[in-house]
Design an enzyme around this catalytic site. Structure first.
Site, PDB file in Angstrom:
ATOM      1  NE  ARG A   1      -3.489  -0.208   2.845  1.00  0.00           N
ATOM      2  CZ  ARG A   1      -3.951  -0.694   4.014  1.00  0.00           C
ATOM      3  NH1 ARG A   1      -3.553  -0.195   5.164  1.00  0.00           N
ATOM      4  NH2 ARG A   1      -4.805  -1.688   4.025  1.00  0.00           N
TER       5      ARG A   1
ATOM      6  NE  ARG B   1      -2.015   1.695   9.746  1.00  0.00           N
ATOM      7  CZ  ARG B   1      -2.798   0.646   9.518  1.00  0.00           C
ATOM      8  NH1 ARG B   1      -3.609   0.620   8.482  1.00  0.00           N
ATOM      9  NH2 ARG B   1      -2.781  -0.396  10.336  1.00  0.00           N
TER      10      ARG B   1
ATOM     11  CE  LYS C   1      -5.700  -0.745  11.524  1.00  0.00           C
ATOM     12  NZ  LYS C   1      -6.659  -1.355  10.592  1.00  0.00           N
TER      13      LYS C   1
ATOM     14  CE  LYS D   1      -7.213   3.285   9.511  1.00  0.00           C
ATOM     15  NZ  LYS D   1      -8.317   2.440   9.030  1.00  0.00           N
TER      16      LYS D   1
ATOM     17  CB  CYS E   1     -13.893  -3.719   2.410  1.00  0.00           C
ATOM     18  SG  CYS E   1     -14.527  -5.369   2.732  1.00  0.00           S
TER      19      CYS E   1
ATOM     20  CB  CYS F   1      -9.360  -9.454   3.305  1.00  0.00           C
ATOM     21  SG  CYS F   1      -9.401  -8.950   5.033  1.00  0.00           S
TER      22      CYS F   1
ATOM     23  CB  CYS G   1     -15.035  -9.057   8.590  1.00  0.00           C
ATOM     24  SG  CYS G   1     -13.716  -7.870   8.936  1.00  0.00           S
TER      25      CYS G   1
ATOM     26  CB  CYS H   1     -11.920  -1.943   5.331  1.00  0.00           C
ATOM     27  SG  CYS H   1     -10.904  -2.855   6.493  1.00  0.00           S
TER      28      CYS H   1
END
Ligand code: SRM
Ligand code: SF4
Length: 556
Positions: free
Chosen positions: A75, A144, A208, A210, A431, A437, A476, A480
């Protein structure tokens, strides 16, 4: 202070990783397996990569007693989603040579390549490096890719706001040189002092992190779903500063009531660049010091904010920044959509927003989008901007070049594809989910387009085809595709089954709630048929589907 005992396994891996080096070099040399060592799977994320395997082929390979088909996803770091034409050409070529060939535009305005075998990682990163692109810190427990309102049409001073995405990204980069040492030049860093990292230290963040920036009235970056959301306050075409929202985050875990989605809380306003950057930096240090390091499910900033309280957090932040935040300034969001088609900025440049279904740039039998974008890039007359809804804007086109670019878009049917797509399709996100994934319970991007094709006739039947209803699907509950901030959200529970969420608003200021659980396609369509019928009959004038659902079915 945060839980000191009982640190999660990842915490120990980070501290022991020698500045995010781990044993990645050894893992890469190991020819017996396509995988990397267990601990390196966590470390490699900080370099912008994930180890994955083709889940469609697991059974077949297991039957043949073969190892899983391990590959890697990379990414890129693209603050605000900006890429020059040269860099797009580089990404196009690299994708063709080393990965599946599909360029995936993500919900955080960057691109991913899937399917790289281990031996291709290094050449891929080196090729990106030659094109002045990197993947540093696009994954892992660190800040991120910074997102930002994408279309310059949104404000005459878009460029000034947009520059913050870069500044924030630079400010919050890790100091370790491991990325360059491992992937680019093999040079050992002799003086480790250069790597001392007052922000991340050796433990990085608990999870993470953001950051997103929005320019009212359009909330296209879904600003409140970020750990830190900046809302640009613009008066008479002058950037006055930013309202700062903290504690947004969407992920939940099925069956774990301690997890929840949360929208950011606005805690104040900063009026200078120095103050804004200082405040952002210190929000990270508070989270670094107080975030939960034993349970990763509860480690995001949103849980720290709720555990200690918003007021406590603000006081602690003000202690660290050394000044008081000013009271938040008024702002109004009225929409969240991308501005499809041609738009002209105040500076007289043209921007064409292309609809890219679920962010997948490829050539298929119906539509050669990848070639079309390459042809546009080859003219050298435009840049590229990715949106947080997985679309691409062909940007910065001068008046004199517009006709030539338009012809390419027409010849390759990009205009037809964008303009003919229904409102519901253009407002949808899915997503990645299967097959790459590892966390997917159900399909995402491979399924939503066909479900939309079945939702469209229902909307037509109820004369609602022009409604800008925001539909989002994830495989899930990690969120995302930001399904909890949609008017209709589908969250995968098992193959072919989804929880249906209703009641989010159109501008991203209210989360939806679970309406029905574990529905298959027939049940989804039958529910929607009924809901649309009632909406058509009972809505107030101008009421959106999300507001109506909230009033009728969610909050009632
Ligand atoms: Fe995500 C994990 C894909 C945006 C919440 N996400 C993953 C992984 C890496 C699976 C994994 O951990 O192994 C997925 C890789 C799939 C693949 O094969 O490519 C994945 N996430 C994506 C992308 C590509 C979805 C897309 O189709 O566009 C998005 C990449 C964004 C980027 O460029 O950085 C993506 N992920 C998001 C968002 C939306 C956003 O940021 O605006 C969220 C919800 C917002 C949030 O963070 O709260 C999100 N992803 C997660 C989570 C849950 C985090 C948590 O708080 O618990 C995970 C799982 C995890 O971290 O353990 C996850
Ligand atoms: Fe994978 Fe779940 Fe994220 Fe979809 S929402 S990409 S299934 S982690």
């Amino acid at each position: 202070m945060s839980e000191k005992n009982n640190l999660s396994a990842i915490e120990k891996i980070k501290v022991a990783s020698d500045g995010l080096r781990g044993s990645i070099k050894q893992s890469l040399q190991d020819e017996i397996t396509g995988a990397i060592r267990e601990d390196d799977k966590a470390v490699i994320k900080f370099h912008g990569m994930y180890e994955q395997d083709d889940r469609d082929r697991r059974e077949e390979r297991a039957a043949k007693k073969l190892d899983r088909l391990y590959t890697f996803m990379i990414r890129l770091r693209l603050p605000g989603g900006f890429l020059t034409a040269d860099k797009w050409i580089a990404a196009h070529n690299i994708a063709g040579e080393n990965s599946t060939g599909v360029i995936k535009i993500t919900t955080r305005q960057t691109i991913q390549l899937h399917g790289l075998v281990k031996s291709k990682i290094k050449p891929t990163i080196q090729a990106f490096n030659e094109a002045h692109l990197d993947s540093i810190a696009t994954c892992g427990d660190i800040n991120r890719n910074v997102t930002c309102a994408s279309n310059p049409k949104m404000s005459p001073i878009h460029a000034e706001v947009f520059a913050y995405a870069d500044k924030i990204s630079e400010l919050l980069m890790p100091k370790t040189k491991a990325y360059y040492e491992i992937w680019i030049n093999d040079e050992k860093i002799v003086d480790k002092k250069d790597e001392e990292d007052p922000l991340y230290q050796d433990r990085y963040l608990p999870r993470k992190f953001k950051i997103g920036i929005a320019i009212p009235p359009n909330n296209d970056s879904d600003v409140f779903t970020n750990d830190i959301g900046l809302i640009a306050i613009i008066e008479n075409n002058v950037l006055k500063g930013f309202n700062i929202a903290i504690g947004g985050g969407l992920s939940t875990t099925h069956g774990n009531p301690d997890t929840y989605a949360r929208l950011g809380t606005v805690i104040g306003f900063t009026d200078t660049e120095f103050k804004t950057l200082k405040a952002i930096y210190e929000v990270l240090t508070v989270q670094r010091d107080y975030g939960n390091r034993s349970d990763r499910k509860l480690a995001r900033l949103k849980y720290t904010v709720d555990k200690y309280g918003v007021e406590w957090f603000k006081e602690e932040l003000e202690k660290r920044i050394g000044f008081k935040l000013e009271p938040a300034k008024p702002y109004t969001f009225t929409e969240r959509q991308d501005l499809y088609g041609w738009e002209k900025s105040e500076q007289g440049r043209w921007y064409y927003t292309v609809f890219v279904e679920n962010g997948r740039v490829l050539d298929d039998e119906k539509f050669a989008l990848k070639t079309a974008l390459l042809e546009v890039a080859k003219t050298g007359k435009s840049n590229f901007l990715f949106t947080a809804t997985q679309n691409v804007i062909i940007s910065d086109v001068e008046e004199k070049d517009k006709a030539a670019i338009n012809k390419i878009l027409q010849d390759f049917k990009v205009i037809e594809h964008t303009e003919k797509a229904s409102a519901v399709r253009r407002n949808s996100i899915a997503c990645v989910a299967l097959p790459t994934c590892p966390l997917a319970l159900a399909e995402g991007q491979r399924y939503l387009p066909s479900l939309i094709s079945k939702i469209e006739p229902l909307l037509e039947k109820h004369k609602l085809a022009d409604e800008n209803i925001i539909v989002r699907m994830t495989g899930c509950p990690n969120g995302c595709g930001r399904p909890y901030a949609a008017e209709i959200g589908f969250v995968g529970t098992a193959p072919g089954k989804y929880n249906m969420h209703l009641g989010g608003d159109n501008q991203g200021e209210r989360l939806n709630k679970t309406y029905k659980q574990h529905l298959d396609e027939a049940a989804i369509l039958s529910e929607l048929d009924g809901l649309f019928g009632i909406f058509k009959k009972e809505r107030k004038k101008g009421e959106s589907f999300g507001d109506f659902s909230n009033r009728k079915w969610v909050s009632a």
